[in-house]
Design an enzyme around this catalytic site. Structure first.
Site, PDB file in Angstrom:
ATOM      1  N   HIS A 112       0.803  -1.227   0.000  1.00  0.00           N
ATOM      2  CA  HIS A 112       0.000   0.000   0.000  1.00  0.00           C
ATOM      3  C   HIS A 112       0.835   1.276   0.000  1.00  0.00           C
ATOM      4  CE1 HIS A 112      -3.623   2.363   1.356  1.00  0.00           C
ATOM      5  NE2 HIS A 112      -4.103   1.569   0.415  1.00  0.00           N
ATOM      6  N   LYS A 114       2.836   4.538  -1.310  1.00  0.00           N
ATOM      7  CA  LYS A 114       2.605   5.534  -2.360  1.00  0.00           C
ATOM      8  C   LYS A 114       3.735   6.542  -2.236  1.00  0.00           C
ATOM      9  CE  LYS A 114      -2.049   4.620  -1.209  1.00  0.00           C
ATOM     10  NZ  LYS A 114      -3.052   4.924  -0.248  1.00  0.00           N
ATOM     11  N   ASP A 119      16.436  11.418  -6.240  1.00  0.00           N
ATOM     12  CA  ASP A 119      17.832  11.730  -5.944  1.00  0.00           C
ATOM     13  C   ASP A 119      18.155  11.241  -4.533  1.00  0.00           C
ATOM     14  OD1 ASP A 119      18.158  12.764  -8.510  1.00  0.00           O
ATOM     15  OD2 ASP A 119      17.495  14.755  -7.896  1.00  0.00           O
TER      16      ASP A 119
END
Length: 169
Positions: A112, A114, A119
Site C-alpha cells: 500500500h 505511495k 535523488d
C-alpha cells in the site's frame, strides 16, 4: 536473568523509538490541488534517480514523465502492488516496454505504499494514488519532503521490498 531482560528490553525498545528528522515540507491536497503537476515537476527535475513504490499506478502523465526521465539517463525503478499485473496492466506494461525495471511486491496482502524517492534528498508521499481519480475527484493529501536522512531511510525500506519482489519482463 534481570540483566538479560534489561538488555533485551533496551534492544527492542530502541528499535521502536521514533526519532525526529529535520525536514522541509510542501503540502498539497486534491481534488484539483496540483499534485499531479507537482509530481511531474519533481520527476522532470530529478538529477540522478527515481525510485517508486505504488499501490495503484494508472496515471499516464506520470508514466510518461518516468519514461522521459529514464530516456534522459536517470535511474528509474518501480515496485508495484500485485494488482498491477491485472488492473493496472496498461501503465505497468509501458514501464516494462521502455526498459524501466519494474517489480511486483506480492509478499504482502497489499503493498500500500505511495512514494517516490528522488535523488538523495526528496521523498514524495501521501494518500494520493497515482491515478486520474486521485487528482480530479478524491480528497487526498500529498507531501514533498526534503531531507537526505529521510530519503535514505525510505530508500533502505524500498530496497528491502525490492529484494522480495518479482521482476516483470
Amino acid at each position: 536473568m534481570f540483566k538479560l531482560f534489561t538488555i533485551l528490553f533496551l534492544s527492542i525498545s530502541s528499535i521502536c523509538v521514533a526519532e525526529e528528522i529535520p525536514v522541509r515540507a510542501q503540502v498539497l491536497f486534491s481534488p484539483l490541488g496540483g499534485i499531479e503537476k507537482a509530481i511531474i515537476q519533481e520527476i522532470d527535475n530529478a538529477k540522478s534517480r527515481i525510485f517508486v513504490q505504488a499501490f495503484i499506478f494508472r496515471q499516464p502523465s506520470i508514466t510518461e514523465a518516468l519514461i522521459r526521465a529514464h530516456k534522459n539517463g536517470k535511474e528509474v525503478q518501480v515496485i508495484l502492488d500485485t494488482r498491477a499485473k491485472t488492473k493496472d496492466l496498461k501503465e505497468t506494461q509501458k514501464l516494462v516496454d521502455n526498459g524501466i525495471p519494474t517489480r511486483i511486491d506480492n509478499l504482502h496482502a497489499t503493498a500500500h505504499n505511495k512514494i517516490m524517492i528522488i535523488d538523495h534528498d526528496t521523498v514524495l508521499t501521501g494518500s494520493y494514488n497515482f491515478t486520474r481519480k486521485a487528482e480530479n475527484k478524491n480528497a487526498e493529501n500529498f507531501l514533498i519532503l526534503r531531507s537526505s536522512e529521510l530519503a535514505q531511510r525510505y530508500l533502505n525500506n524500498w530496497m528491502v521490498h525490492s529484494e522480495h519482489s518479482e521482476t516483470l519482463n
